[in-house]
Motif scaffolding. Structure first.
Motif, PDB file in Angstrom:
ATOM      1  N   PRO A 313     -21.724 -74.550  89.269  1.00 47.89           N
ATOM      2  CA  PRO A 313     -22.487 -75.765  89.452  1.00 47.89           C
ATOM      3  C   PRO A 313     -23.336 -76.019  87.536  1.00 47.89           C
ATOM      4  CG  PRO A 313     -23.760 -73.616  90.085  1.00 47.89           C
ATOM      5  CD  PRO A 313     -22.185 -73.702  90.325  1.00 47.89           C
ATOM      6  N   VAL A 314     -24.018 -76.862  87.707  1.00 49.60           N
ATOM      7  CA  VAL A 314     -24.772 -77.759  86.030  1.00 49.60           C
ATOM      8  C   VAL A 314     -25.665 -77.354  86.103  1.00 49.60           C
ATOM      9  CG1 VAL A 314     -24.148 -80.164  86.660  1.00 49.60           C
ATOM     10  CG2 VAL A 314     -26.420 -79.400  87.505  1.00 49.60           C
ATOM     11  N   CYS A 315     -25.803 -76.046  87.137  1.00 46.83           N
ATOM     12  CA  CYS A 315     -27.614 -75.112  86.391  1.00 46.83           C
ATOM     13  C   CYS A 315     -26.696 -73.744  86.404  1.00 46.83           C
ATOM     14  CB  CYS A 315     -28.216 -75.027  87.292  1.00 46.83           C
ATOM     15  SG  CYS A 315     -29.556 -76.886  87.753  1.00 46.83           S
ATOM     16  N   LYS A 316     -27.578 -73.044  85.437  1.00 42.82           N
ATOM     17  CA  LYS A 316     -27.000 -71.303  84.706  1.00 42.82           C
ATOM     18  C   LYS A 316     -28.511 -71.165  84.634  1.00 42.82           C
ATOM     19  CE  LYS A 316     -25.202 -72.881  80.459  1.00 42.82           C
ATOM     20  NZ  LYS A 316     -24.144 -73.145  79.591  1.00 42.82           N
ATOM     21  N   CYS A 317     -28.397 -69.820  84.639  1.00 44.47           N
ATOM     22  CA  CYS A 317     -29.942 -68.719  83.775  1.00 44.47           C
ATOM     23  C   CYS A 317     -29.264 -68.088  82.203  1.00 44.47           C
ATOM     24  CB  CYS A 317     -30.051 -68.019  85.091  1.00 44.47           C
ATOM     25  SG  CYS A 317     -30.508 -68.608  86.095  1.00 44.47           S
ATOM     26  N   PRO A 318     -30.088 -67.826  81.367  1.00 51.97           N
ATOM     27  CA  PRO A 318     -30.069 -67.350  80.224  1.00 51.97           C
ATOM     28  C   PRO A 318     -29.354 -66.279  80.799  1.00 51.97           C
ATOM     29  CG  PRO A 318     -32.052 -68.756  80.371  1.00 51.97           C
ATOM     30  CD  PRO A 318     -31.745 -68.881  81.421  1.00 51.97           C
ATOM     31  N   LYS A 319     -28.475 -64.898  80.054  1.00 45.70           N
ATOM     32  CA  LYS A 319     -28.726 -63.895  79.974  1.00 45.70           C
ATOM     33  C   LYS A 319     -30.226 -63.112  79.875  1.00 45.70           C
ATOM     34  CE  LYS A 319     -24.292 -63.694  80.048  1.00 45.70           C
ATOM     35  NZ  LYS A 319     -23.369 -62.951  80.920  1.00 45.70           N
ATOM     36  N   GLY A 320     -30.053 -62.484  81.528  1.00 43.35           N
ATOM     37  CA  GLY A 320     -31.302 -61.502  81.251  1.00 43.35           C
ATOM     38  C   GLY A 320     -32.402 -62.402  82.085  1.00 43.35           C
ATOM     39  N   PHE A 321     -31.842 -63.572  82.962  1.00 43.53           N
ATOM     40  CA  PHE A 321     -32.538 -63.855  83.951  1.00 43.53           C
ATOM     41  C   PHE A 321     -31.782 -64.046  84.898  1.00 43.53           C
ATOM     42  CE2 PHE A 321     -34.834 -65.399  79.823  1.00 43.53           C
ATOM     43  CZ  PHE A 321     -36.088 -65.662  80.559  1.00 43.53           C
ATOM     44  N   THR A 322     -32.030 -64.494  86.220  1.00 41.21           N
ATOM     45  CA  THR A 322     -31.866 -64.825  87.147  1.00 41.21           C
ATOM     46  C   THR A 322     -31.981 -65.744  88.349  1.00 41.21           C
ATOM     47  OG1 THR A 322     -30.445 -63.587  89.335  1.00 41.21           O
ATOM     48  CG2 THR A 322     -32.962 -63.520  88.929  1.00 41.21           C
ATOM     49  N   PRO A 323     -31.414 -66.778  88.997  1.00 42.01           N
ATOM     50  CA  PRO A 323     -31.904 -67.530  89.688  1.00 42.01           C
ATOM     51  C   PRO A 323     -32.943 -67.160  90.678  1.00 42.01           C
ATOM     52  CG  PRO A 323     -29.214 -67.299  90.217  1.00 42.01           C
ATOM     53  CD  PRO A 323     -30.143 -66.472  89.516  1.00 42.01           C
ATOM     54  N   LYS A 324     -33.969 -67.755  90.690  1.00 43.73           N
ATOM     55  CA  LYS A 324     -35.549 -67.755  91.656  1.00 43.73           C
ATOM     56  C   LYS A 324     -35.779 -67.314  93.005  1.00 43.73           C
ATOM     57  CE  LYS A 324     -40.583 -68.087  91.002  1.00 43.73           C
ATOM     58  NZ  LYS A 324     -42.290 -68.942  89.917  1.00 43.73           N
ATOM     59  N   ASN A 325     -34.265 -68.359  93.440  1.00 48.97           N
ATOM     60  CA  ASN A 325     -34.520 -68.774  94.396  1.00 48.97           C
ATOM     61  C   ASN A 325     -32.835 -68.914  94.811  1.00 48.97           C
ATOM     62  OD1 ASN A 325     -33.896 -69.483  96.923  1.00 48.97           O
ATOM     63  ND2 ASN A 325     -35.415 -70.463  97.376  1.00 48.97           N
ATOM     64  N   GLU A 326     -32.423 -67.062  95.644  1.00 49.55           N
ATOM     65  CA  GLU A 326     -30.289 -67.664  95.701  1.00 49.55           C
ATOM     66  C   GLU A 326     -30.289 -68.575  96.485  1.00 49.55           C
ATOM     67  OE1 GLU A 326     -28.680 -66.057  93.554  1.00 49.55           O
ATOM     68  OE2 GLU A 326     -29.867 -64.421  92.606  1.00 49.55           O
ATOM     69  N   GLN A 327     -30.686 -68.961  97.933  1.00 48.08           N
ATOM     70  CA  GLN A 327     -29.914 -69.803  98.121  1.00 48.08           C
ATOM     71  C   GLN A 327     -30.100 -70.626  98.721  1.00 48.08           C
ATOM     72  OE1 GLN A 327     -32.314 -69.509 102.377  1.00 48.08           O
ATOM     73  NE2 GLN A 327     -30.539 -69.957 102.932  1.00 48.08           N
ATOM     74  N   ALA A 328     -31.214 -71.725  97.210  1.00 49.81           N
ATOM     75  CA  ALA A 328     -31.159 -72.914  97.235  1.00 49.81           C
ATOM     76  C   ALA A 328     -30.029 -73.073  95.672  1.00 49.81           C
ATOM     77  CB  ALA A 328     -32.631 -72.941  96.378  1.00 49.81           C
ATOM     78  N   TRP A 329     -30.097 -72.137  94.470  1.00 49.21           N
ATOM     79  CA  TRP A 329     -28.721 -71.885  93.375  1.00 49.21           C
ATOM     80  C   TRP A 329     -27.730 -72.141  94.702  1.00 49.21           C
ATOM     81  CZ3 TRP A 329     -31.210 -71.992  88.872  1.00 49.21           C
ATOM     82  CH2 TRP A 329     -30.192 -71.994  87.579  1.00 49.21           C
ATOM     83  N   ASP A 330     -27.723 -71.705  95.439  1.00 51.62           N
ATOM     84  CA  ASP A 330     -26.100 -71.327  95.895  1.00 51.62           C
ATOM     85  C   ASP A 330     -25.974 -72.871  96.533  1.00 51.62           C
ATOM     86  OD1 ASP A 330     -25.419 -68.945  95.268  1.00 51.62           O
ATOM     87  OD2 ASP A 330     -26.309 -68.132  97.160  1.00 51.62           O
ATOM     88  N   LEU A 331     -26.457 -73.139  96.930  1.00 46.15           N
ATOM     89  CA  LEU A 331     -26.797 -75.139  97.856  1.00 46.15           C
ATOM     90  C   LEU A 331     -26.652 -75.603  96.434  1.00 46.15           C
ATOM     91  CD1 LEU A 331     -29.056 -73.914 100.561  1.00 46.15           C
ATOM     92  CD2 LEU A 331     -25.658 -74.560 101.094  1.00 46.15           C
ATOM     93  N   ARG A 332     -26.691 -75.717  95.347  1.00 42.36           N
ATOM     94  CA  ARG A 332     -26.501 -76.713  94.297  1.00 42.36           C
ATOM     95  C   ARG A 332     -28.330 -76.954  94.371  1.00 42.36           C
ATOM     96  NH1 ARG A 332     -20.950 -77.400  92.693  1.00 42.36           N
ATOM     97  NH2 ARG A 332     -19.540 -75.514  92.970  1.00 42.36           N
ATOM     98  N   ASP A 333     -29.331 -76.626  94.275  1.00 44.93           N
ATOM     99  CA  ASP A 333     -30.938 -76.842  93.686  1.00 44.93           C
ATOM    100  C   ASP A 333     -31.136 -76.144  92.514  1.00 44.93           C
ATOM    101  OD1 ASP A 333     -32.849 -77.998  94.000  1.00 44.93           O
ATOM    102  OD2 ASP A 333     -33.355 -77.457  96.663  1.00 44.93           O
ATOM    103  N   GLY A 334     -31.399 -76.351  92.166  1.00 45.55           N
ATOM    104  CA  GLY A 334     -31.790 -75.558  90.432  1.00 45.55           C
ATOM    105  C   GLY A 334     -32.731 -76.108  90.274  1.00 45.55           C
TER     106      GLY A 334
END
Length: 447
Positions: A313-334
């Protein structure tokens, strides 16, 4: 230039029609204090570039005074005086009165005025002149074109259009701000919901807003272009300028070819468009527009999230970071963005080097114009609230220093030839192990 004459017919273009004043001869681009225009009359700039007069669109009960290109067939309006207060019928009068430009209705009631305070104009004998730039000015009659004798100019009060030589931004001495506001609809010039305004606080940039909500931002000026507009490259016939000093902060553009017409507009639907007129096709050609893709949408990937149209998907986290909401991130909501994997420890933190970046929203920044890279890094390192730093100007290998305080919002990464610049994000030292084998474009700097 001739006397004012009367024309008794209509054609596809609104004809040039003037009141005749016996024994008074004036150029057709100027109104003196003894002249006025009504519905079927116009004044035209000296080089036949722009025309000013009354017009109406879908509603015959709403009349406006505006400026349009004289010789472009599909009439294109670039300025409207009384956009939010139309004259209810065709009997309005536009003239110079009491050292002001005024628009009166059929009952001689004031509908619109240049609103110059009397003290400012008492010593002048003003006339109104429409210039070939599209600027309507109220000036001293004997000023010979000297701008010091301009009492008022339409360029200081834009509607939805930025023309060459206009300033978009602030006079810091007076607190005066020039910005664009969309039409309400394609056939209604009243003030719409969208504005394009420069924010001079921190590291200045320009925001497109829908009412109060940010839709898009240009990114700050990096010495060559706005960091979020990689298409903004120098052209032989068009120059871009950004002035930022103690007196004023503004963006402008200039055309070096007199036969070229270009304008920047905010549309009623909330897009920015740069258009150029193509004589062969007799059409306005889209030269640039925004927002143009998902990553142009403001804060598409939330705090610390990086938007990249070449990723899926178009959203990615920099090294040292992780998605704040994994479920929403997996559904392409960043929109929730990214969170640090490990807490910062001010005395031991490091910096992650990202390249080709649209710099984050820069309102909450501190700028040091003469600080070098090493000192900039030290400034950010010593300030435990500093989350990132970058150059103020990318020319000559990079000069000056900008440090960000707080979350980094609206990050975007471009391809290697797509613009952007270097950005250094504060990183927890405990993430060092995960970074040693990271992408070759990422580096660490020890504090």
């Amino acid at each position: 230039m001739g006397t004012l004459t009367t024309i008794h017919h209509f054609c596809f273009f609104l004809p040039v029609l003037f009141i005749f004043f016996p024994k008074i001869s004036v150029s057709v681009d100027t109104l003196s204090g003894t002249q006025f225009i009504t519905q079927n009359q116009t004044i035209v700039s000296q080089g036949d570039v722009f025309e000013l007069g009354f017009f109406n669109l879908d509603n015959p009960g709403e009349w406006y005074v505006g400026i349009w290109y004289k010789n472009i067939p599909d009439r294109t309006y670039v300025w409207v005086a009384n956009r939010d207060n139309p004259v209810s019928n065709s009997s309005g009068v536009f003239k110079v009165e009491d050292r002001n430009l005024v628009l009166l209705d059929e009952g001689n009631n004031l509908v619109w005025s240049s609103n110059i305070t009397k003290g400012d104009a008492d010593k002048y004998n003003p006339v109104a002149q429409l210039l070939d730039s599209g600027n309507l000015v109220l000036r001293e009659a004997n000023s010979n074109g000297e701008t010091d004798y301009y009492l008022w100019r339409s360029f200081d009060y834009p509607t939805d259009t930025l023309l060459p030589d206009m300033k978009l931004g602030w006079d810091l001495n007076t607190g005066f701000n020039r910005f664009l506001t969309s039409w309400k609809t394609r056939n209604d010039p009243s003030s719409g919901d969208f504005t394009f305004k420069l924010d001079y606080k921190g590291f200045p940039e320009i925001f497109l807003r829908n009412k109060q909500d940010i839709e898009y931002r240009s990114g700050p000026w990096n010495g060559l272009r706005f960091s979020g507009v990689p298409e903004m490259k120098p052209l032989d016939y068009m120059n871009f300028s950004f002035v930022n000093n103690q007196d004023e902060v503004y963006y402008s553009f200039y055309i070096t070819n007199n036969n070229l017409f270009s304008r920047l507009i905010v549309t009623p639907t909330g897009t920015l468009e740069r258009l150029t007129w193509i004589p062969d096709t007799k059409q306005w050609n889209p030269f640039w527009y925004a927002p143009k893709d998902q990553c142009d949408e403001y804060s598409e990937c939330g705090p610390y999230g990086i938007c990249d149209t070449n990723a899926s998907p178009v959203c990615k986290c920099p090294k040292g970071f992780t998605p704040k909401n994994e479920q929403a991130w997996d559904l392409r909501d960043g929109s929730n963005g990214c969170a640090r994997k490990n807490d910062l420890d001010c005395g031991k933190d490091k910096f992650l080097h990202l390249v080709n970046m649209k710099l984050p929203e820069s309102t909450n920044t501190v700028v040091y114009r003469s600080v070098n890279f090493k000192d900039c890094q030290a400034l950010c390192a010593r300030n435990c609230s500093c989350t990132a730093f970058s150059n103020w100007d990318i020319r000559n290998g990079g000069i000056g220093c900008v440090i960000w305080i707080g979350d980094l919002i609206d990050l975007r990464q471009y391809t290697s030839d797509g613009g952007g610049q270097d950005l250094f994000i504060r990183l927890a030292a405990s993430d060092l192990g995960t970074l040693r084998n990271s992408h070759s474009l990422i580096f660490l700097f020890l504090i």
